[in-house]
Design a protein around this motif. Structure first.
Motif, PDB file in Angstrom:
ATOM      1  N   GLU A 190       0.829  -1.202   0.000  1.00  0.00           N
ATOM      2  CA  GLU A 190       0.000   0.000   0.000  1.00  0.00           C
ATOM      3  C   GLU A 190       0.871   1.262   0.000  1.00  0.00           C
ATOM      4  N   VAL A 191       1.961   1.256   0.803  1.00  0.00           N
ATOM      5  CA  VAL A 191       2.863   2.418   0.838  1.00  0.00           C
ATOM      6  C   VAL A 191       3.500   2.640  -0.528  1.00  0.00           C
ATOM      7  N   GLU A 192       3.897   1.546  -1.152  1.00  0.00           N
ATOM      8  CA  GLU A 192       4.530   1.665  -2.472  1.00  0.00           C
ATOM      9  C   GLU A 192       3.544   2.202  -3.500  1.00  0.00           C
ATOM     10  N   THR A 193       2.282   1.727  -3.425  1.00  0.00           N
ATOM     11  CA  THR A 193       1.250   2.220  -4.349  1.00  0.00           C
ATOM     12  C   THR A 193       1.001   3.712  -4.137  1.00  0.00           C
ATOM     13  N   THR A 194       0.894   4.134  -2.854  1.00  0.00           N
ATOM     14  CA  THR A 194       0.679   5.548  -2.546  1.00  0.00           C
ATOM     15  C   THR A 194       1.845   6.397  -3.041  1.00  0.00           C
ATOM     16  N   ALA A 199       3.911  10.433  -6.786  1.00  0.00           N
ATOM     17  CA  ALA A 199       4.893  10.783  -7.816  1.00  0.00           C
ATOM     18  C   ALA A 199       4.187  11.189  -9.117  1.00  0.00           C
ATOM     19  N   ALA A 200       3.107  10.455  -9.460  1.00  0.00           N
ATOM     20  CA  ALA A 200       2.366  10.776 -10.676  1.00  0.00           C
ATOM     21  C   ALA A 200       1.671  12.135 -10.540  1.00  0.00           C
TER      22      ALA A 200
END
Length: 237
Positions: A190-194, A199-200
């Motif tokens: 979840e942290v990586e997805t956030t 970044a996007a």
């Protein structure tokens, strides 16, 4: 605890069966030796065979005990539970006690024979009384050994139950650790997805700022500052 549950491919059970067969042979020879008279010529020969058999069994049992020690230190590698290891130790103890019982019986018989054959030893009724005392001692010693064996069996059973409870507790802790590990993995995802989403969004914001140009950015900043000042005036007025 049943010691016959091992697989046919386990070296422990293959050697155990050979030792058990040798012990049964020694016990059968001992029973025949006891039935022979003192003057029977086969008695001495049979006694020698029993002693040799018991020495061989004792050596093999010692080696089996060493193997159990190694297995206990590497239980996970060999796939053995603590209950299984306790069962093997129990068998080693029982087998050694049975072998020692046969040897003690032979030694006690030697002691009686020497005391009877010694010219300085009292004969007649006194010699008979001494023989009876020796027989009672041998019988009581056998009973004591059996009592010790039963007590040790009970202690090993209790130890096995404690080990099984500890094993269950260990499995529960292992399951809880696995659950916590899965939760941490999910949180990391979840942290990586956030992080990717932020970044996007930052990339899009940079693109928007580049499109509106420096002048537009300054106008936007001045406009936002004016709104902030207006809000402060409204709040403190």
């Amino acid at each position: 605890m049943d010691l016959s549950t091992g697989t046919s491919t386990d070296p422990f059970y293959l050697v155990k069966d050979d030792i058990q067969a040798s012990l049964e042979k020694a016990k059968s020879q001992h029973a025949r030796w006891q039935s022979l008279g003192k003057t029977n010529p086969d008695k001495k020969r049979l006694e020698s065979e029993i002693e040799d058999e018991c020495k061989s069994i004792a050596w093999q049992v010692d080696e089996m005990e060493k193997a159990v020690d190694v297995a206990e230190k590497n239980a996970a590698r060999f796939g053995l539970s603590q209950a299984e290891i306790s069962g093997r130790r129990k068998w080693v103890l029982q087998t050694r006690r049975q072998c020692e019982g046969v040897v003690h019986s032979l030694e006690a018989s030697h002691s009686v024979a020497l005391s009877v054959g010694n010219p300085g030893t009292p004969t007649g009724k006194l010699g008979s009384a001494i023989g009876q005392d020796n027989d009672r001692y041998i019988s009581s010693e056998g009973d004591r050994q059996q009592l010790l064996l039963r007590q040790q069996d009970d202690e090993l059973d209790q130890l096995g139950q404690h080990v099984e409870r500890l094993g269950g507790l260990g499995r529960e802790i292992h399951g809880e650790l696995e659950s916590q590990s899965r939760m941490l993995d999910e949180l990391d995802e979840e942290v990586e997805t956030t992080h990717h989403r932020l970044a996007a969004a930052q990339k899009k914001m940079n693109n928007v700022l580049k499109k509106i140009g420096m002048r537009s950015q300054l106008c936007l900043i001045v406009f936002l500052i004016a709104i902030l000042v207006l809000l402060l005036v409204l709040i403190f007025s």
